[in-house]
Scaffold this active site. Structure first.
Site, PDB file in Angstrom:
ATOM      1  N   ASP A  54       0.877  -1.166   0.000  1.00  0.00           N
ATOM      2  CA  ASP A  54       0.000   0.000   0.000  1.00  0.00           C
ATOM      3  C   ASP A  54       0.911   1.212   0.000  1.00  0.00           C
ATOM      4  OD1 ASP A  54      -1.666   2.128   0.512  1.00  0.00           O
ATOM      5  OD2 ASP A  54      -2.695   1.202   2.207  1.00  0.00           O
ATOM      6  N   ASN A  81       3.312   2.438 -10.955  1.00  0.00           N
ATOM      7  CA  ASN A  81       2.077   2.384 -11.736  1.00  0.00           C
ATOM      8  C   ASN A  81       0.839   2.753 -10.927  1.00  0.00           C
ATOM      9  OD1 ASN A  81       0.313   1.173 -14.075  1.00  0.00           O
ATOM     10  ND2 ASN A  81      -0.347   0.107 -12.217  1.00  0.00           N
ATOM     11  N   TYR A 157      -6.403  15.103 -10.415  1.00  0.00           N
ATOM     12  CA  TYR A 157      -5.598  14.072 -11.063  1.00  0.00           C
ATOM     13  C   TYR A 157      -4.566  14.686 -12.004  1.00  0.00           C
ATOM     14  CZ  TYR A 157      -4.559   9.847 -13.796  1.00  0.00           C
ATOM     15  OH  TYR A 157      -3.936   8.802 -14.428  1.00  0.00           O
TER      16      TYR A 157
END
Length: 238
Positions: A54, A81, A157
């Site tokens: 995590d 990623n 984002y």
């Protein structure tokens, strides 16, 4: 000697496709995922090794680094990623709303690089790939006709991925300035508009196609550039 690779956020989507392609190239690949059970299922599917990871949790990242160090003694490839997209109209976003995406996409990336750097230092030819996005580009978001200029709900984002691009350049410069780290190449990549759960599978590219750019930059030779931003066909216009 087998190349040891770690891919974060890799139990599905582009991450899983990246793992599969690296395994097909003969690498020993550690499939990082928050959910260990899901990661174990995915790893069995593609012939990888599962690692609970995590990237928003210091202990989880530290434990993963310790496992890799004890099991393999080094890390040759790191593919950052893992990513998070929370859609909300730009004019409704508060500072608090921004935290989750920055924690994953920016702070998580730095957390992982920091923890894995001692292992990357021990590699003969280490590679770091930071997965970014077309939505981070001024050249696209300032084009009124672009979907990226009109995607107001990816406000946070896009900002996080712009930060990823700058972190990539700064890491590359710092590595080049340190004789002990000049062997580490770090580049940012964009997989393009891939159909994943981040965009409700609206993308036009498959995950296998989207993964190819990460795989390429994870396995480039010593003559390759560092500190750049690339799509599958070449450099991106920042």
């Amino acid at each position: 000697m087998t190349t040891i690779a770690l891919v974060t956020g890799a139990n599905k989507g582009i991450g899983l496709a990246t793992v599969r392609q690296l395994v097909e190239r003969g690498l020993t690949v550690l499939l990082g995922s928050r959910d260990l059970e899901g990661g174990e299922r995915a790893a069995r599917e593609v012939g990888a090794r599962p690692v609970q990871l995590d990237i928003t949790d210091d202990r989880s990242v530290r434990n993963a680094a310790e496992f890799i160090g004890s099991e393999f003694g080094r890390l040759d490839v790191l593919v950052n990623n893992a990513g998070l997209l929370v859609r909300k109209p730009a004019l409704e976003v508060s500072a608090e709303d921004m935290r989750a995406e920055f924690e994953t996409n920016v702070f998580g990336l730095v957390r992982v690089v920091h923890a894995m750097l001692p292992l990357l230092r021990l590699s003969a030819a280490a590679r770091i790939v930071n997965v970014s996005s077309d939505s981070s580009l001024f050249s696209k978001t300032t084009d009124p006709g672009s979907m990226f200029a009109q995607s107001h709900d990816s406000f946070v984002y896009s900002a996080t991925k712009a930060a990823v691009n700058m972190l990539t350049v700064k890491y590359a410069n710092a590595f080049l300035a340190d004789p002990a780290l000049r062997h580490i190449k770090v580049n940012a990549v964009t997989p393009g508009y891939v159909a994943t759960d981040l965009n409700n599978f609206a993308g036009v590219r498959t995950t296998d196609v989207g993964a190819r750019v990460s795989v390429h930059w994870a396995t480039v030779g010593s003559d390759a550039p560092t500190g750049g931003f690339f799509e599958e066909d070449g450099p991106m216009p920042w």
